[in-house]
Design a protein around this motif. Structure first.
Motif: not given
Length: 134
Positions: A97-106
């Motif tokens: 498992y990896r968690d990529w902290k990315l902004d939501d484009p919505a």
């Protein structure tokens, strides 16, 4: 010969981040990696701004549809990359498992979504290197 790795991208709505990541991985890896994406609460359609910024670089995700996350899809994946789905993503021993902290484009404008796209591209390229897929 080792089996083809399977990568699952998971975000809440499966309409932006995970779809862009899946688009990049499919484009860059071809048949060398099985590409999957899903959401914990899928939207009705793909984010049109995500579709537009991917089309700008020649990757078409317009025909993709958000899918609901199924436990067996997680369990049969080599790598699961979460993008903001928190604790709602099921955990199975033996899956990486990896968690990529990315902004939501919505709700974001084109420039903001381009920046998210570019960050996703770099992370996908790094993942391919890690998986030994060139």
């Amino acid at each position: 010969m080792s089996p083809t790795p399977s990568v699952l991208f998971v975000c809440v709505h499966n309409a932006g981040r995970s779809q862009m990541a899946a688009g990049f991985l499919a484009h860059l890896a071809g048949d060398a990696v099985e590409v999957r994406s899903a959401g914990t609460a899928p939207a009705d359609s793909i984010n049109p701004v995500a579709v537009e910024v991917m089309a700008e670089i020649g990757i078409d995700i317009a025909d993709r549809t958000p899918k609901v996350l199924a436990a067996d899809t997680v369990e049969t994946s080599t790598v699961v990359i979460t993008m903001g789905c928190g604790d709602t993503c099921p955990y199975f021993p033996g899956v990486s498992y990896r968690d990529w902290k990315l902004d939501d484009p919505a709700g974001q404008d084109l420039d903001a979504v381009r920046a998210i796209r570019d960050e996703i591209e770099q992370r996908v390229r790094d993942l391919l290197t890690e998986l030994g897929v060139g």
